[in-house]
Write an enzyme that holds these catalytic residues in place. Structure first.
Site, PDB file in Angstrom:
ATOM      1  N   PRO A   2       1.004  -1.326   0.007  1.00  0.00           N
ATOM      2  CG  PRO A   2      -0.774  -1.353   2.011  1.00  0.00           C
ATOM      3  CD  PRO A   2       0.737  -2.159   1.164  1.00  0.00           C
ATOM      4  CD  GLU A   3       2.536   3.536  -4.407  1.00  0.00           C
ATOM      5  OE1 GLU A   3       2.811   4.734  -4.612  1.00  0.00           O
ATOM      6  OE2 GLU A   3       2.481   2.564  -5.307  1.00  0.00           O
ATOM      7  CE  LYS A  50       5.039   3.109   0.756  1.00  0.00           C
ATOM      8  NZ  LYS A  50       5.975   2.191   0.014  1.00  0.00           N
ATOM      9  CG  ASN A 162       7.454  -0.382  -7.614  1.00  0.00           C
ATOM     10  OD1 ASN A 162       8.337   0.289  -7.966  1.00  0.00           O
ATOM     11  ND2 ASN A 162       7.425  -1.652  -8.050  1.00  0.00           N
ATOM     12  NE  ARG A 254       8.252  -3.737  -4.694  1.00  0.00           N
ATOM     13  CZ  ARG A 254       6.930  -2.995  -4.367  1.00  0.00           C
ATOM     14  NH1 ARG A 254       7.055  -2.335  -3.097  1.00  0.00           N
ATOM     15  NH2 ARG A 254       5.895  -3.131  -4.604  1.00  0.00           N
TER      16      ARG A 254
END
Ligand SMILES: [Zn+2]
Length: 264
Positions: A2-3, A50, A162, A254
């Protein structure tokens, strides 16, 4: 993962559902010491990047980081509480709603001084009104690291993950491998302003919407329930702007996605 917009949505949701009243907090799985907050009034639920914080009356704070797999599941309260399904780390029960947290990287009770320690390691959060972009700029402009790595560093900007990383760099035509110090002040200012606006859209709608209306056609999104992206998870497909192939590589652990034609 989750961002930041997801954490801010959760913070607001929990404020609406549980704020200003006592909350029954438990750990059906037993891996979280809920007694320190059980039955206390939830004063403020907020987020930084986050990280989610539930500030309870008289001091204790529940600190949550969802990591890759953490999720909250909400349910409407009935006479009988639902049996916990799976490994429920934390259960919160209010007057009308309950929620179960499973699979977080962090779920712990800390005090306000420890909250300050967590926040001190984080860069500005574009979704917070107190965000200071100059802090992020000072880190970026002195760094030889690729801008695509710096954007994922929560100590530079907190909350970017990402999808926003790849999409923001595409929107500003910046190659993810360009060193931070080769990004101009004008480019950074434009990208920061855009990031704040994009993340506010994400906060309101719960989805990452980044493709401008004039480009929002052609091949569908990488997932049926997600809006289109310019580059994220589109490796090998045609760029929505120039038609060239989208590339991908691992950067900062990532996959980053970009168009070598459009991004310099
Ligand atoms: Zn392109």
């Amino acid at each position: 993962m989750p961002e930041g917009h997801t954490l801010h949505r959760l913070a607001r949701l929990h404020q609406r559902r549980f704020g200003g009243a006592p909350v029954a907090v438990s750990s059906p799985q037993g891996r979280f010491t809920a007694a320190a907050v059980d039955g206390r009034v939830l004063r403020i639920s907020n987020a930084w990047g986050k990280h989610l914080f539930h500030h309870y009356a008289d001091g204790p704070v529940v600190h949550v980081h969802l990591g890759l797999y953490g999720t909250f599941t909400e349910w409407e309260r009935a006479e009988e509480l639902p049996e916990p399904v799976g490994q429920v780390r934390m259960r919160m029960v209010g007057a009308e709603y309950g929620t179960d947290l499973r699979g977080p990287t962090v779920c712990e009770v800390i005090d306000e001084a420890q909250v300050s320690d967590v926040v001190a390691k984080l860069g500005p959060d574009p979704l917070r009104s107190d965000a200071d972009p100059a802090w992020a700029w000072n880190r970026i402009t002195k760094s030889r690291r690729p801008i695509g790595a710096l954007l994922m560093d929560q100590g530079v900007i907190a909350g970017v993950g990402n999808v926003y990383r790849s999409e923001l760099l595409f929107r500003h035509r910046i190659d993810p491998y360009r060193p931070g110090r080769a990004v101009s002040a004008a480019e950074f200012d434009a990208a920061w302003t855009d990031l704040v606006a994009l993340m506010k859209v994400g906060l309101r709608g719960g989805k990452i919407v980044v493709v401008r209306p004039e480009h929002d056609h052609g091949p569908p999104s990488y997932a049926p329930d997600r809006p289109r992206t310019y580059v994220y998870r589109r490796a090998g497909e045609a760029c929505r702007v120039c038609g060239g192939p989208i590339r991908t590589a691992v950067l900062e652990g990532r996959n980053v996605f970009w168009c070598p034609n459009c991004q310099k």
